[in-house]
Design a protein around this motif. Structure first.
Motif, PDB file in Angstrom:
ATOM      1  N   GLN A   1       0.835  -1.189   0.000  1.00  0.00           N
ATOM      2  CA  GLN A   1       0.000   0.000   0.000  1.00  0.00           C
ATOM      3  C   GLN A   1       0.876   1.248   0.000  1.00  0.00           C
ATOM      4  O   GLN A   1       1.901   1.305   0.683  1.00  0.00           O
ATOM      5  N   THR A   2       0.470   2.246  -0.789  1.00  0.00           N
ATOM      6  CA  THR A   2       1.177   3.518  -0.844  1.00  0.00           C
ATOM      7  C   THR A   2       0.327   4.589  -0.174  1.00  0.00           C
ATOM      8  O   THR A   2      -0.876   4.666  -0.416  1.00  0.00           O
ATOM      9  N   ILE A   3       0.948   5.389   0.657  1.00  0.00           N
ATOM     10  CA  ILE A   3       0.263   6.485   1.323  1.00  0.00           C
ATOM     11  C   ILE A   3       0.820   7.793   0.769  1.00  0.00           C
ATOM     12  O   ILE A   3       2.025   8.040   0.833  1.00  0.00           O
TER      13      ILE A   3
END
Length: 55
Positions: free
Chosen positions: A2-4
């Motif tokens: 997951q990329t934030i």
């Protein structure tokens, strides 16, 4: 994975830039002016683009 995204908005950055313009070092003030000019140019390009779309 997951990329934030942590990219602040211009609205978030503006108070920081204004504070630097008032209380910052000479270098900080120069960088704040450069960033404000960049932001203004981007806003002008956005407005011009929208004006063409409305024709």
């Amino acid at each position: 994975m997951q990329t934030i995204a942590l990219t602040p908005t211009w609205r978030d950055v503006l108070p920081i830039l204004l504070t630097v313009l008032i209380e910052g070092t000479a270098e900080g003030k120069r960088e704040a002016r450069v960033e404000l000019e960049r932001m203004a140019k981007a806003a002008d390009l956005w407005n011009a683009s929208n004006a063409k779309d409305g024709e």
